[in-house]
Design a protein around this motif. Structure first.
Motif, PDB file in Angstrom:
ATOM      1  N   HIS A   1       0.856  -1.187   0.000  1.00  0.00           N
ATOM      2  CA  HIS A   1       0.000   0.000   0.000  1.00  0.00           C
ATOM      3  C   HIS A   1       0.890   1.236   0.000  1.00  0.00           C
ATOM      4  O   HIS A   1       1.937   1.260   0.641  1.00  0.00           O
ATOM      5  CB  HIS A   1      -0.925   0.017   1.220  1.00  0.00           C
ATOM      6  N   VAL A   2       0.453   2.274  -0.708  1.00  0.00           N
ATOM      7  CA  VAL A   2       1.214   3.508  -0.816  1.00  0.00           C
ATOM      8  C   VAL A   2       0.333   4.676  -0.402  1.00  0.00           C
ATOM      9  O   VAL A   2      -0.799   4.826  -0.899  1.00  0.00           O
ATOM     10  CB  VAL A   2       1.731   3.731  -2.257  1.00  0.00           C
ATOM     11  N   PHE A   3       0.823   5.476   0.537  1.00  0.00           N
ATOM     12  CA  PHE A   3       0.090   6.656   1.010  1.00  0.00           C
ATOM     13  C   PHE A   3       0.743   7.910   0.444  1.00  0.00           C
ATOM     14  O   PHE A   3       1.955   8.083   0.541  1.00  0.00           O
ATOM     15  CB  PHE A   3       0.094   6.723   2.539  1.00  0.00           C
ATOM     16  N   SER A   4      -0.060   8.776  -0.145  1.00  0.00           N
ATOM     17  CA  SER A   4       0.412  10.047  -0.679  1.00  0.00           C
ATOM     18  C   SER A   4      -0.026  11.178   0.240  1.00  0.00           C
ATOM     19  O   SER A   4      -1.219  11.300   0.558  1.00  0.00           O
ATOM     20  CB  SER A   4      -0.150  10.274  -2.088  1.00  0.00           C
ATOM     21  N   LEU A   5       0.931  11.992   0.677  1.00  0.00           N
ATOM     22  CA  LEU A   5       0.571  13.144   1.506  1.00  0.00           C
ATOM     23  C   LEU A   5      -0.167  14.190   0.687  1.00  0.00           C
ATOM     24  O   LEU A   5      -0.920  14.995   1.242  1.00  0.00           O
ATOM     25  CB  LEU A   5       1.821  13.771   2.135  1.00  0.00           C
ATOM     26  N   LYS A   6       0.022  14.176  -0.618  1.00  0.00           N
ATOM     27  CA  LYS A   6      -0.652  15.145  -1.469  1.00  0.00           C
ATOM     28  C   LYS A   6      -2.139  14.834  -1.590  1.00  0.00           C
ATOM     29  O   LYS A   6      -2.987  15.720  -1.492  1.00  0.00           O
ATOM     30  CB  LYS A   6      -0.008  15.172  -2.863  1.00  0.00           C
ATOM     31  N   SER A   7      -2.475  13.562  -1.797  1.00  0.00           N
ATOM     32  CA  SER A   7      -3.887  13.178  -1.939  1.00  0.00           C
ATOM     33  C   SER A   7      -4.513  12.719  -0.632  1.00  0.00           C
ATOM     34  O   SER A   7      -5.738  12.569  -0.545  1.00  0.00           O
ATOM     35  CB  SER A   7      -4.021  12.058  -2.976  1.00  0.00           C
ATOM     36  N   ASN A   8      -3.671  12.465   0.396  1.00  0.00           N
ATOM     37  CA  ASN A   8      -4.133  12.023   1.712  1.00  0.00           C
ATOM     38  C   ASN A   8      -4.901  10.697   1.635  1.00  0.00           C
ATOM     39  O   ASN A   8      -5.866  10.475   2.349  1.00  0.00           O
ATOM     40  CB  ASN A   8      -5.015  13.091   2.376  1.00  0.00           C
ATOM     41  N   THR A   9      -4.465   9.803   0.767  1.00  0.00           N
ATOM     42  CA  THR A   9      -5.140   8.514   0.603  1.00  0.00           C
ATOM     43  C   THR A   9      -4.119   7.396   0.439  1.00  0.00           C
ATOM     44  O   THR A   9      -2.993   7.614  -0.029  1.00  0.00           O
ATOM     45  CB  THR A   9      -6.061   8.514  -0.635  1.00  0.00           C
ATOM     46  N   TRP A  10      -4.562   6.186   0.817  1.00  0.00           N
ATOM     47  CA  TRP A  10      -3.795   4.982   0.554  1.00  0.00           C
ATOM     48  C   TRP A  10      -4.236   4.400  -0.779  1.00  0.00           C
ATOM     49  O   TRP A  10      -5.412   4.458  -1.136  1.00  0.00           O
ATOM     50  CB  TRP A  10      -4.023   3.932   1.637  1.00  0.00           C
ATOM     51  N   ARG A  11      -3.302   3.809  -1.500  1.00  0.00           N
ATOM     52  CA  ARG A  11      -3.616   3.118  -2.744  1.00  0.00           C
ATOM     53  C   ARG A  11      -2.898   1.778  -2.749  1.00  0.00           C
ATOM     54  O   ARG A  11      -1.718   1.694  -2.410  1.00  0.00           O
ATOM     55  CB  ARG A  11      -3.154   3.948  -3.951  1.00  0.00           C
ATOM     56  N   LYS A  12      -3.636   0.733  -3.134  1.00  0.00           N
ATOM     57  CA  LYS A  12      -3.013  -0.583  -3.211  1.00  0.00           C
ATOM     58  C   LYS A  12      -2.150  -0.658  -4.457  1.00  0.00           C
ATOM     59  O   LYS A  12      -2.576  -0.299  -5.548  1.00  0.00           O
ATOM     60  CB  LYS A  12      -4.071  -1.689  -3.230  1.00  0.00           C
TER      61      LYS A  12
END
Length: 409
Positions: free
Chosen positions: A212-223
């Protein structure tokens, strides 16, 4: 004494009110570009004091131009060192600026963690541009992004992973996308798959995982894509917008270097040096020295530390064996003690290459908190004494900055 804006600023707070009113006017009278240039040259501990002079100066520290100017200078000077102590009930965080390492009175300072009540036992995943990523030791879902100097922090949301028994975190920044990301790799217990058959629970195969990858820009986790390697649970080494790890030894994967590209969330193999030893008996770890990926090999006889540097990224032929640090390099009045520390650290594989400092020395951490500097010119080792140094701790090289988390979205 715990580190906070108020404790550091007790001297200015005791000044006369008129003096505090005159100083802001003197700075504000300057053109803003000149004022920003002057302030950007302050060390981070002084810059934090600067915030408490008046509201105008506090607002100036949030100017994105000042943040960028200060960070661009901070990455070129000696880093701060952060020390995480191992405590059974509550972890503690300390820091020292390498420029004051000879100051016996105010060298080591404690950093108060504002969210310690919700995560008292943690580990430092990594440091990037003044930001720390912290994760819970016993709760894999707990993770924070934290600036230890501004005290600003952000709790990451849960990523709703399935039941995994081991987690490897990574944290970094990619300049092309201007984005900070946290990568979380979860391995399932005792579950593997083999690419040429359909049977699960095979003893020798690739570990089943979730990424899983979390982006501080989008504030979401993505598998993200699955990873077929078992990585050491160590900080990912950031070079050129990519995080790097060494794989664990497997019957078909011989301690490879794996990179995760923070721009496209993809894994790739990176060629490693042509070591002359059997990696079944020897271990190596990665470091970033002078902006280059480096491989640091502890020889099996416990005598030497080899440092290899990849001078051109992703080119196998560009790996160069630069340094060979042995016990004979010890220098100092405490020669027997230093020799014993170094030899024991090599044999126990507890030597970690930290960073390259301005005078060309390579900073080494031995046995968790014992610091040694290796002079690349004189080929000698010298121990570094810090007043108030914890007996057992993890050391992290950190760039102190005004990087505001709420401005990264």
């Amino acid at each position: 004494m715990p580190f906070s804006g108020f404790t550091l600023f007790h001297g200015l707070r005791s000044c006369k009110k008129k003096k505090l009113e005159d100083e802001p006017r003197n700075l504000i009278a300057l053109p803003k570009e000149i004022a920003l240039d002057i302030v950007s040259r302050l060390p981070i501990s002084s810059l934090i004091q600067f915030r408490f002079v008046c509201q105008t100066w506090n607002m100036l520290t949030r100017d994105s131009r000042l943040v960028d100017m200060h960070l661009s200078r901070a990455v070129k000077i000696n880093p701060c060192l952060l020390f995480t102590t191992y405590h059974p009930k509550k972890e503690q965080l300390y820091f020292v600026e390498l420029s004051d390492r000879h100051d016996d009175e105010h060298t080591l300072r404690e950093i108060q963690i504002p969210f310690s009540a919700s995560m008292d036992i943690f580990r430092v995943v990594d440091s990037c541009n003044g930001l720390l990523c912290l994760s819970g030791v016993y709760d894999h879902e707990q993770a924070y992004i934290y600036n230890p100097f501004t005290r600003e922090h952000k709790k990451l949301p849960n990523c709703n992973e399935l039941d995994v028994n081991e987690v490897v975190y990574g944290f970094g920044f990619h300049p092309a996308t201007n984005e900070y990301k946290v990568i979380k790799i979860g391995y399932y217990p005792h579950v593997y798959y083999v690419p040429w058959c359909f049977h699960k629970s095979v003893k020798y195969g690739y570990p089943l995982s979730e990424v899983h990858v979390f982006s501080l820009k989008s504030n979401t986790w993505r598998k993200s894509e699955e990873i077929r390697y078992k990585l050491y649970n160590s900080p990912g080494v950031l070079v050129g917008g990519k995080l790097h790890w060494v794989t664990r030894f497997n019957w078909h994967l011989d301690r490879l270097i794996i990179a995760f590209d923070l721009s496209n969330d993809a894994f790739q193999e990176v060629p490693r040096p042509d070591f002359t030893v059997n990696l079944f008996y020897c271990r190596y770890h990665l470091a970033a020295l002078g902006g280059c990926l480096s491989a640091c090999l502890l020889t099996s006889n416990g005598e030497n530390l080899e440092i290899w540097i990849m001078e051109e990224y992703n080119k196998k032929e560009s790996w160069m064996h630069k340094f060979n640090i042995g016990s004979s390099s010890i220098l100092g009045q405490d020669l027997p003690e230093s020799y014993d520390i170094w030899r024991t650290s090599l044999q126990k594989e507890t030597v970690t290459v930290m960073c390259l400092v301005n005078n060309g020395d390579i900073l080494l951490d031995c046995q968790g908190g014992i610091l040694i500097a290796y002079s690349t010119d004189k080929k000698i080792l010298k121990s570094i004494s810090l007043c108030g140094m914890p007996k057992s701790c993890k050391t992290t090289a950190h760039v102190g900055s005004l990087n505001w988390i709420d401005n990264l979205a």
